[in-house]
Scaffold this motif. Structure first.
Motif, PDB file in Angstrom:
ATOM      1  N   ARG A  59       0.823  -1.215   0.000  1.00  0.00           N
ATOM      2  CA  ARG A  59       0.000   0.000   0.000  1.00  0.00           C
ATOM      3  C   ARG A  59       0.856   1.266   0.000  1.00  0.00           C
ATOM      4  NH1 ARG A  59       0.616  -1.734   5.079  1.00  0.00           N
ATOM      5  NH2 ARG A  59       0.874  -0.208   6.757  1.00  0.00           N
ATOM      6  N   LEU A  60       2.109   1.147   0.486  1.00  0.00           N
ATOM      7  CA  LEU A  60       2.994   2.311   0.495  1.00  0.00           C
ATOM      8  C   LEU A  60       3.344   2.749  -0.923  1.00  0.00           C
ATOM      9  CD1 LEU A  60       5.435   1.290   3.377  1.00  0.00           C
ATOM     10  CD2 LEU A  60       3.687   3.088   3.451  1.00  0.00           C
TER      11      LEU A  60
ATOM     12  N   ASN B 282       1.063   5.493  -1.731  1.00  0.00           N
ATOM     13  CA  ASN B 282       0.929   6.515  -0.694  1.00  0.00           C
ATOM     14  C   ASN B 282       1.300   7.875  -1.284  1.00  0.00           C
ATOM     15  OD1 ASN B 282       2.055   8.261   1.580  1.00  0.00           O
ATOM     16  ND2 ASN B 282       1.177   6.570   2.754  1.00  0.00           N
TER      17      ASN B 282
ATOM     18  N   PHE C  50      -0.527  10.707   6.415  1.00  0.00           N
ATOM     19  CA  PHE C  50      -0.296   9.555   5.547  1.00  0.00           C
ATOM     20  C   PHE C  50       0.521   8.466   6.231  1.00  0.00           C
ATOM     21  CE2 PHE C  50      -1.393  12.818   2.455  1.00  0.00           C
ATOM     22  CZ  PHE C  50      -2.210  12.122   1.576  1.00  0.00           C
TER      23      PHE C  50
END
Length: 336
Positions: free
Chosen positions: A260-261, A264, A310
């Motif tokens: 998922r990073l 980001n 974030f």
């Protein structure tokens, strides 16, 4: 001499993809081939449900595979449950206790309580609710040898006294019928630990085992990048070490939980500004270390707000001065 071990874990409320505070506890007591299960959960006010499903789950890829084993009743604003079963054959599911990662008490798929044996945050792992039949089809019955024989005897074993077996059975029956207020100090958190050897013994085709293999591949990929990628010197920065330059596409080589990073927004903005990211390790206060990804940037109140939003909540300055504002450094987040 009989095996006797205890484990307590705490329940956290999950409601519409949010995690609440501690809601109750789960207590497990292993004695011989039996495990005694006690659940107490304080319900929030105005809950319309009279009962909830009891599920044992294991991590399976990107979700929690949960099999139903019973029902938890509501009594005076509390969800309470007490039962015994064989820990090597939990409620006839075909699994032993140590192949599970935790317990879920479920109203529905949007509202439930999670008690995780490893105290992991499970907000990113949706529950997939199965019946015992589904679970047996998913996991073959053939398993590796259990770790049961390798557990050392406890310091204070529970010994059976001759001539008093009938009395002990009567006392256990009274104990089951009479709820007691449990105190934290009464529990010994030494029985269900992910660090014990062969605790999660599973067949090679089990989705859980495949997930463990993927995690190991991710750790191996991390160490390989640390050895082979261009080094980033950290002059004067004692917190960060073994640091290298990486590209966002390299995140796909790590464990799937970190992917998922790669999308980001704060991370991609930092990369396009400085044309690199940091991969390395951070020293913890207690002497340990953790793998991290760092986004280069300059410290400011606005940048801190965006970074925290974030998930990058820690800033490490390259130079140590009296103030952080205006200093170059890295916004870091720990990898899983």
């Amino acid at each position: 001499m009989s095996l006797f071990k205890r484990k307590i874990t705490y329940f956290y409320e999950h409601y519409q993809n949010h995690v609440g505070n501690t809601a109750g506890f789960l207590k497990l007591e292993i004695r011989g081939d039996k495990v005694k299960i006690n659940i107490n959960i304080q319900e929030p006010s105005a809950v319309p449900y009279e009962e909830a499903g009891l599920y044992f789950y294991h991590e399976a890829g990107d979700h929690l595979s949960a099999v139903k084993v019973g029902t938890v009743k509501r009594v005076n604003g509390m969800l309470t449950y007490q039962a015994r079963t064989q820990w090597q054959q939990m409620f006839q599911t075909g699994r032993d206790l140590y192949t599970f990662d935790g317990v879920a008490v479920v109203y529905n798929e949007k509202h439930y309580y999670i008690g995780d044996f490893q105290d992991k945050n499970r907000i990113e792992f949706p529950l997939v609710l199965l019946t015992p039949k589904d679970e047996k089809e998913e996991v073959p019955k053939e398993k590796e040898q259990t770790w049961y024989e390798d557990i050392p005897s406890p310091a204070q074993p529970v010994l059976a006294k001759p001539g008093k077996e009938k009395q002990e059975k009567q006392e256990e029956k009274v104990e089951e019928q009479t709820p007691k207020k449990e105190a934290d100090e009464d529990f010994q958190e030494d029985s269900i630990s992910a660090n014990q050897t062969n605790v999660y013994a599973k067949c090679e085709n089990c989705p859980y085992q495949k997930k463990r293999g993927e995690q190991q591949e991710g750790r191996n990929a991390f160490e390989k990048m640390i050895k082979e990628y261009p080094k980033l010197p950290m002059y004067g920065v004692v917190e960060l070490f073994d640091c290298v330059r990486i590209h966002p596409r390299d995140i796909g080589k790590l464990d799937i939980r970190n992917w998922r990073l790669g999308v980001n927004s704060f991370l991609t903005h930092g990369f396009y500004t400085y044309q690199y990211l940091l991969l390395g390790k951070v020293r913890l206060d207690h002497g340990g270390e953790r793998p991290i990804i760092g986004v280069p940037g300059v410290y400011s109140s606005r940048e801190k707000y965006l970074a925290n939003m974030f998930g990058f909540e820690q800033f490490v300055s390259v130079k140590k001065t009296g103030t952080k504002t205006g200093e170059f450094g890295y916004w870091i987040v720990e990898l899983q």
